[in-house]
Design a protein around this motif. Structure first.
Motif, mmCIF file in Angstrom:
data_model
loop_
_atom_site.group_PDB
_atom_site.id
_atom_site.type_symbol
_atom_site.label_atom_id
_atom_site.label_comp_id
_atom_site.label_asym_id
_atom_site.label_seq_id
_atom_site.Cartn_x
_atom_site.Cartn_y
_atom_site.Cartn_z
ATOM 1 N N GLY A 151 -17.550 -34.575 -51.146
ATOM 2 C CA GLY A 151 -17.798 -33.179 -50.802
ATOM 3 C C GLY A 151 -19.152 -32.689 -51.239
ATOM 4 O O GLY A 151 -20.002 -33.447 -51.719
ATOM 5 N N ARG A 152 -19.341 -31.383 -51.096
ATOM 6 C CA ARG A 152 -20.602 -30.747 -51.447
ATOM 7 C C ARG A 152 -20.840 -30.819 -52.950
ATOM 8 O O ARG A 152 -19.911 -30.724 -53.747
ATOM 9 C CB ARG A 152 -20.570 -29.280 -51.008
ATOM 10 N N VAL A 153 -22.088 -30.998 -53.327
ATOM 11 C CA VAL A 153 -22.433 -31.058 -54.751
ATOM 12 C C VAL A 153 -22.074 -29.747 -55.418
ATOM 13 O O VAL A 153 -22.306 -28.665 -54.869
ATOM 14 C CB VAL A 153 -23.945 -31.331 -54.923
ATOM 15 N N LYS A 154 -21.463 -29.803 -56.619
ATOM 16 C CA LYS A 154 -21.016 -28.612 -57.328
ATOM 17 C C LYS A 154 -22.185 -27.647 -57.542
ATOM 18 O O LYS A 154 -23.246 -28.043 -58.014
ATOM 19 C CB LYS A 154 -20.417 -28.997 -58.682
ATOM 20 N N GLY A 155 -21.967 -26.384 -57.207
ATOM 21 C CA GLY A 155 -22.983 -25.362 -57.417
ATOM 22 C C GLY A 155 -23.930 -25.182 -56.256
ATOM 23 O O GLY A 155 -24.710 -24.238 -56.231
ATOM 24 N N SER A 156 -23.865 -26.084 -55.258
ATOM 25 C CA SER A 156 -24.819 -25.974 -54.154
ATOM 26 C C SER A 156 -24.590 -24.722 -53.331
ATOM 27 O O SER A 156 -25.511 -24.190 -52.728
ATOM 28 C CB SER A 156 -24.725 -27.211 -53.256
ATOM 29 N N THR A 157 -23.328 -24.225 -53.303
ATOM 30 C CA THR A 157 -23.053 -23.018 -52.527
ATOM 31 C C THR A 157 -23.489 -21.756 -53.260
ATOM 32 O O THR A 157 -23.444 -20.679 -52.715
ATOM 33 C CB THR A 157 -21.553 -22.911 -52.225
ATOM 34 N N ASN A 158 -23.887 -21.905 -54.548
ATOM 35 C CA ASN A 158 -24.269 -20.740 -55.335
ATOM 36 C C ASN A 158 -25.763 -20.444 -55.268
ATOM 37 O O ASN A 158 -26.245 -19.568 -55.982
ATOM 38 C CB ASN A 158 -23.866 -20.944 -56.801
ATOM 39 N N LYS A 159 -26.493 -21.198 -54.476
ATOM 40 C CA LYS A 159 -27.925 -20.962 -54.387
ATOM 41 C C LYS A 159 -28.190 -19.609 -53.739
ATOM 42 O O LYS A 159 -27.534 -19.238 -52.766
ATOM 43 C CB LYS A 159 -28.591 -22.074 -53.580
ATOM 44 N N PRO A 160 -29.115 -18.852 -54.281
ATOM 45 C CA PRO A 160 -29.345 -17.500 -53.746
ATOM 46 C C PRO A 160 -29.945 -17.531 -52.353
ATOM 47 O O PRO A 160 -30.775 -18.373 -52.044
ATOM 48 C CB PRO A 160 -30.329 -16.906 -54.763
ATOM 49 N N LYS A 161 -29.499 -16.610 -51.534
ATOM 50 C CA LYS A 161 -30.079 -16.448 -50.204
ATOM 51 C C LYS A 161 -30.876 -15.157 -50.224
ATOM 52 O O LYS A 161 -30.321 -14.071 -50.076
ATOM 53 C CB LYS A 161 -28.984 -16.412 -49.149
ATOM 54 N N VAL A 162 -32.146 -15.275 -50.463
ATOM 55 C CA VAL A 162 -33.001 -14.112 -50.671
ATOM 56 C C VAL A 162 -33.979 -13.985 -49.520
ATOM 57 O O VAL A 162 -34.622 -14.956 -49.116
ATOM 58 C CB VAL A 162 -33.770 -14.223 -52.011
ATOM 59 N N ASN A 163 -34.083 -12.776 -48.994
ATOM 60 C CA ASN A 163 -35.054 -12.491 -47.947
ATOM 61 C C ASN A 163 -36.414 -12.301 -48.604
ATOM 62 O O ASN A 163 -36.634 -11.371 -49.369
ATOM 63 C CB ASN A 163 -34.646 -11.226 -47.190
ATOM 64 N N THR A 164 -37.328 -13.220 -48.349
ATOM 65 C CA THR A 164 -38.643 -13.176 -48.983
ATOM 66 C C THR A 164 -39.687 -12.497 -48.102
ATOM 67 O O THR A 164 -40.880 -12.634 -48.337
ATOM 68 C CB THR A 164 -39.120 -14.605 -49.331
ATOM 69 N N GLU A 200 -34.845 -10.139 -56.885
ATOM 70 C CA GLU A 200 -33.580 -10.771 -56.543
ATOM 71 C C GLU A 200 -33.440 -12.128 -57.212
ATOM 72 O O GLU A 200 -32.375 -12.490 -57.721
ATOM 73 C CB GLU A 200 -33.464 -10.914 -55.023
ATOM 74 N N TYR A 201 -34.532 -12.908 -57.219
ATOM 75 C CA TYR A 201 -34.484 -14.206 -57.894
ATOM 76 C C TYR A 201 -34.294 -14.031 -59.392
ATOM 77 O O TYR A 201 -33.562 -14.789 -60.037
ATOM 78 C CB TYR A 201 -35.771 -14.988 -57.629
ATOM 79 N N ARG A 251 -32.744 -11.554 -60.872
ATOM 80 C CA ARG A 251 -31.355 -11.152 -61.091
ATOM 81 C C ARG A 251 -30.425 -12.358 -60.975
ATOM 82 O O ARG A 251 -29.483 -12.516 -61.757
ATOM 83 C CB ARG A 251 -30.970 -10.075 -60.073
ATOM 84 N N TYR A 252 -30.715 -13.227 -60.007
ATOM 85 C CA TYR A 252 -29.888 -14.424 -59.846
ATOM 86 C C TYR A 252 -29.979 -15.316 -61.071
ATOM 87 O O TYR A 252 -28.960 -15.788 -61.588
ATOM 88 C CB TYR A 252 -30.333 -15.201 -58.602
ATOM 89 N N GLU A 253 -31.189 -15.543 -61.543
ATOM 90 C CA GLU A 253 -31.361 -16.407 -62.710
ATOM 91 C C GLU A 253 -30.750 -15.786 -63.957
ATOM 92 O O GLU A 253 -30.221 -16.488 -64.818
ATOM 93 C CB GLU A 253 -32.853 -16.706 -62.945
ATOM 94 N N ALA A 254 -30.817 -14.464 -64.070
ATOM 95 C CA ALA A 254 -30.291 -13.800 -65.256
ATOM 96 C C ALA A 254 -28.775 -13.937 -65.344
ATOM 97 O O ALA A 254 -28.227 -14.067 -66.449
ATOM 98 C CB ALA A 254 -30.686 -12.322 -65.246
ATOM 99 N N TYR A 255 -28.097 -13.930 -64.208
ATOM 100 C CA TYR A 255 -26.639 -13.972 -64.223
ATOM 101 C C TYR A 255 -26.075 -15.327 -63.795
ATOM 102 O O TYR A 255 -24.866 -15.462 -63.626
ATOM 103 C CB TYR A 255 -26.080 -12.860 -63.331
ATOM 104 N N ARG A 256 -26.957 -16.309 -63.642
ATOM 105 C CA ARG A 256 -26.487 -17.654 -63.301
ATOM 106 C C ARG A 256 -25.693 -18.234 -64.468
ATOM 107 O O ARG A 256 -26.134 -18.184 -65.614
ATOM 108 C CB ARG A 256 -27.697 -18.547 -62.990
ATOM 109 N N PRO A 257 -24.488 -18.765 -64.239
ATOM 110 C CA PRO A 257 -23.690 -19.311 -65.341
ATOM 111 C C PRO A 257 -24.314 -20.569 -65.924
ATOM 112 O O PRO A 257 -24.786 -21.436 -65.190
ATOM 113 C CB PRO A 257 -22.331 -19.602 -64.689
#
Length: 286
Positions: free
Chosen positions: A45-58, A67-68, A70-76
């Motif tokens: 299956g898909r590599v663990k965490g791959s679906t958690n990558k941020p989708k940010v409009n640049t 946005e990046y 915020r994503y990094e700050a709350y990334r587990p």
């Protein structure tokens, strides 16, 4: 062994219908290593965490960096604490590490942590007292307007929220609203209040019928309806804020009937049961 010889060594038997034999070589794996029909090429299956990558409009003006961040700050992230692995948001792990360093005597960490905490508390206090000031102004202005209309015999306004529903704690700046806060909630309150009035009328009606009935069969029927409407009244009344509560007239105190102040707890306990086992399903509907 030359490349042609290797290809010849892995040559497969000719297939039916005169198909040209499959030659093993670059980009042509042996038959036992080819993807099988109906089988995934990635069985794990898909590599663990791959679906958690941020989708940010640049795109221009989209503040993508925020946005990046915020994503990094709350990334587990996973770390070890007291011999156990725990998972925390990255920013919390940073603050925890800062706190540990401060307790070990790191003066920079101590100063930074103290400034962060005191600044946070000050902003929280400022926001609380700003909210309290706005609530006081709202409450006073509407209370004055309602009083003015009552004195002049004018239609009394019904602001949402009502000033009497706004509870202010001057000691800590806390503000609570114990009543409807939107038009939709006000409509719901009005319907509930109308049903509660109806329940009160039904309770008094069946209580009177019960007391006057001579037939035991009729007495039992009136008693069941009396208790039914009493429970409905209590369900509605107990769920309302104190300012909206009413006292039920002609209340029955027989064993097993509803009691004021207890139906909310009983109702939520009943909802935990399977639908077919709920004793209140006929009272509130499903």
């Amino acid at each position: 062994m030359s490349q042609p010889d290797r290809e010849e060594e892995h040559r497969e038997p000719e297939q039916e219908n005169n198909i040209v034999p499959y030659k093993v070589g670059y980009g042509k794996p042996p038959v036992e290593h080819r993807f099988q029909k109906g089988q995934s090429g990635n069985p794990k299956g898909r590599v663990k965490g791959s679906t958690n990558k941020p989708k940010v409009n640049t795109g221009h003006g989209m503040r993508a960096a925020e946005e990046y961040l915020r994503y990094e700050a709350y990334r587990p992230v996973t770390l070890r604490e007291d011999g156990q692995l725990i998972e925390l948001p990255a920013i919390q792990a940073v603050f925890r590490a800062m706190g540990v360093a401060a307790m070990k005597g790191n003066r920079f960490a101590q100063k930074t942590l103290a400034e962060l905490v005191t600044g946070l508390e000050q902003r929280d206090a400022d926001a609380r007292f700003e909210l309290m000031g706005n609530a006081l102004d709202y409450k006073k202005s509407w209370s004055d307007e309602i009083e003015r209309c009552e004195k002049l015999g004018l239609p009394v306004p019904e602001p949402i929220p009502h000033p009497d529903d706004i509870i202010i704690d001057p000691r800590n700046g806390g503000v609570r609203i114990l009543g409807p806060q939107t038009k939709e909630e006000k409509t719901h309150y009005d319907k509930a209040t109308a049903r509660r009035i109806e329940a009160q009328e039904e309770v008094s009606y069946f209580a009177d019928k019960y007391r006057k009935a001579r037939s035991e069969k009729n007495r039992q029927l009136y008693l069941e309806n009396w208790h039914w409407e009493q429970r409905m009244f209590d369900i509605i009344n107990d769920a309302m804020p104190e300012r909206y509560k009413m006292k039920l007239k002609d209340r029955s105190y027989r064993e097993g009937v509803s009691r004021a102040g207890e139906t909310t707890t009983e109702f939520f306990e009943d909802r935990k049961r399977p639908p077919e086992e709920r004793k209140w399903r006929d009272y509130v509907g499903d």
